[in-house]
Motif scaffolding. Structure first.
Motif, short mmCIF file in Angstrom:
data_model
loop_
_atom_site.label_atom_id
_atom_site.label_comp_id
_atom_site.label_asym_id
_atom_site.label_seq_id
_atom_site.Cartn_x
_atom_site.Cartn_y
_atom_site.Cartn_z
N GLN A 145 4.61 -6.13 4.05
CA GLN A 145 3.92 -6.05 5.35
C GLN A 145 2.46 -5.67 5.11
O GLN A 145 2.17 -4.69 4.44
CB GLN A 145 4.61 -5.00 6.25
N SER A 146 1.56 -6.48 5.61
CA SER A 146 0.12 -6.20 5.58
C SER A 146 -0.36 -5.92 4.17
O SER A 146 -0.34 -6.81 3.33
CB SER A 146 -0.21 -5.09 6.56
N MET A 147 -0.75 -4.68 3.83
CA MET A 147 -1.14 -4.41 2.44
C MET A 147 -0.01 -4.78 1.48
O MET A 147 -0.25 -5.25 0.36
CB MET A 147 -1.54 -2.95 2.26
N GLY A 148 1.23 -4.58 1.93
CA GLY A 148 2.38 -4.98 1.10
C GLY A 148 2.41 -6.48 0.88
O GLY A 148 2.92 -6.96 -0.15
N GLY A 149 1.86 -7.25 1.82
CA GLY A 149 1.73 -8.69 1.66
C GLY A 149 0.67 -9.03 0.62
O GLY A 149 0.84 -9.97 -0.17
N TYR A 150 -0.42 -8.25 0.61
CA TYR A 150 -1.43 -8.47 -0.44
C TYR A 150 -0.78 -8.24 -1.82
O TYR A 150 -1.04 -8.96 -2.78
CB TYR A 150 -2.62 -7.51 -0.32
N VAL A 151 0.08 -7.20 -1.87
CA VAL A 151 0.78 -6.89 -3.13
C VAL A 151 1.74 -8.03 -3.49
O VAL A 151 1.82 -8.45 -4.65
CB VAL A 151 1.51 -5.55 -3.02
N GLY B 201 -16.43 -1.50 6.70
CA GLY B 201 -15.46 -0.67 7.42
C GLY B 201 -14.60 0.15 6.45
O GLY B 201 -14.29 1.31 6.72
N ARG B 202 -14.24 -0.45 5.32
CA ARG B 202 -13.46 0.29 4.31
C ARG B 202 -14.26 1.49 3.81
O ARG B 202 -13.73 2.58 3.63
CB ARG B 202 -13.13 -0.59 3.10
N ASP B 203 -15.57 1.25 3.57
CA ASP B 203 -16.40 2.35 3.06
C ASP B 203 -16.48 3.49 4.08
O ASP B 203 -16.42 4.67 3.72
CB ASP B 203 -17.80 1.83 2.70
N GLY C 203 3.05 -1.36 4.14
CA GLY C 203 1.62 -1.49 4.37
C GLY C 203 0.89 -0.16 4.28
O GLY C 203 1.44 0.85 3.82
N PHE C 204 -0.35 -0.17 4.77
CA PHE C 204 -1.26 0.99 4.68
C PHE C 204 -1.45 1.63 6.04
O PHE C 204 -1.73 0.89 7.00
CB PHE C 204 -2.61 0.53 4.13
N PRO C 205 -1.39 2.95 6.12
CA PRO C 205 -1.06 3.94 5.11
C PRO C 205 0.37 4.45 5.32
O PRO C 205 0.58 5.56 5.79
CB PRO C 205 -2.07 5.07 5.40
#
Ligand code: MLT
Length: 262
Positions: free
Chosen positions: A86-92, A124-126, A19-21
């Motif tokens: 996991q998390s961002m890794g799940g998006y991937v 929030g990302r920005d 995941g991130f980061p």
């Protein structure tokens, strides 16, 4: 150039996507604990760790990471892999299913969600991009750490997590934040998933709700749900024994290669 990774074990591949980061090091206990079942490959997505040299941070998204994972599965000599994110890794992992379903033998979706960012999350990302550009990835730790880990997480885990924040280049964190901000809604993809799937939820996850994990599992035909006690958003680090038990049971419940029917 392909992704760098750590590996342990032999046989069919289990590819782990952080995941991130974070980076491949978040899976240290899965490398040790699942290598009797699979060749466990913990990748560094581009722009960090063993993938920092040669592969620039992506300008355009989660799909770039998914294509990289498909490439590393082939480069490591496998037609298909069990893929856990996991998390961002799940998006991937969901993007990998959308773009390269033929390389996915099964999916494990840990502390992740299918929906895209809400307008508030995008804002929030920005704000995070501005913070990282000014002060580096570590500047996110104050806000994120309390949400990532269950309150009982020990000093050793906190130090390891902080180290990964510290060592993720700002340029890479910015690219990931923009990629997550702009990722598409994967909800329509869920009913198309035709490989065995396990959703893993940390019982104390402050980022992904239990309802969200249950809803995702319900939309994927035949998917299971494992709830990990004593863990927040980073269950593979916080309660590795329980995560390894859940993944081990899932992996051993299916043959590593398709059964010929007929
Ligand atoms: C992660 O752990 O990868 C992030 O929390 C995902 C996100 O911010 O959407």
């Amino acid at each position: 150039m392909t992704l760098g990774y750590d590996e342990a074990g032999a046989g069919p591949a289990l590819v782990l996507v952080h995941g991130f980061p974070f980076d491949r090091r978040m899976w240290a206990r899965q490398l040790a604990g699942l290598s009797h079942l699979r060749r466990v490959v913990a990748v560094d997505l581009r722009g960090r760790g063993r993938s920092a040299a040669g592969l620039p941070s992506p300008r355009s998204g989660i799909d770039v990471h998914a294509d990289d994972v498909a490439r590393i599965i082939a480069a490591a000599g496998h037609d298909r892999a069990d893929v856990a994110g996991q998390s961002m890794g799940g998006y991937v992992a969901l993007a990998l299913w959308r773009r390269h379903p033929e390389v996915v033998r099964s999916l494990v979706l840990i502390s992740t969600r299918a929906e895209g960012d809400s307008p508030e999350a995008r804002a929030g990302r920005d704000a995070s991009v501005a913070l990282v550009a000014e002060r580096g990835t570590i500047a996110l730790a104050d806000g994120m750490l309390p949400k990532l880990l269950a309150p009982a997480a020990g000093a050793e885990i906190r130090a390891k997590v902080a180290e990964m924040f510290e060592q993720t280049p700002a340029e890479t964190a910015v690219a990931d934040l923009l990629a997550m901000r702009d990722r598409p809604d994967s909800t329509p993809v869920l009913p198309t998933i035709s490989v065995p799937t396990l959703v893993v939820h940390g019982a104390e996850d402050a980022i992904v709700s239990r309802e969200s994990s249950e809803g995702m599992a319900a939309r994927i035909p035949g998917a299971g749900l494992a709830v990990v006690p004593g863990a927040g958003h980073l269950s593979p680090m916080e309660n590795p024994d329980a995560v390894n038990a859940a993944l081990g049971a899932f992996l051993t419940s299916q043959p590593p290669e398709p059964v010929q029917r007929g």
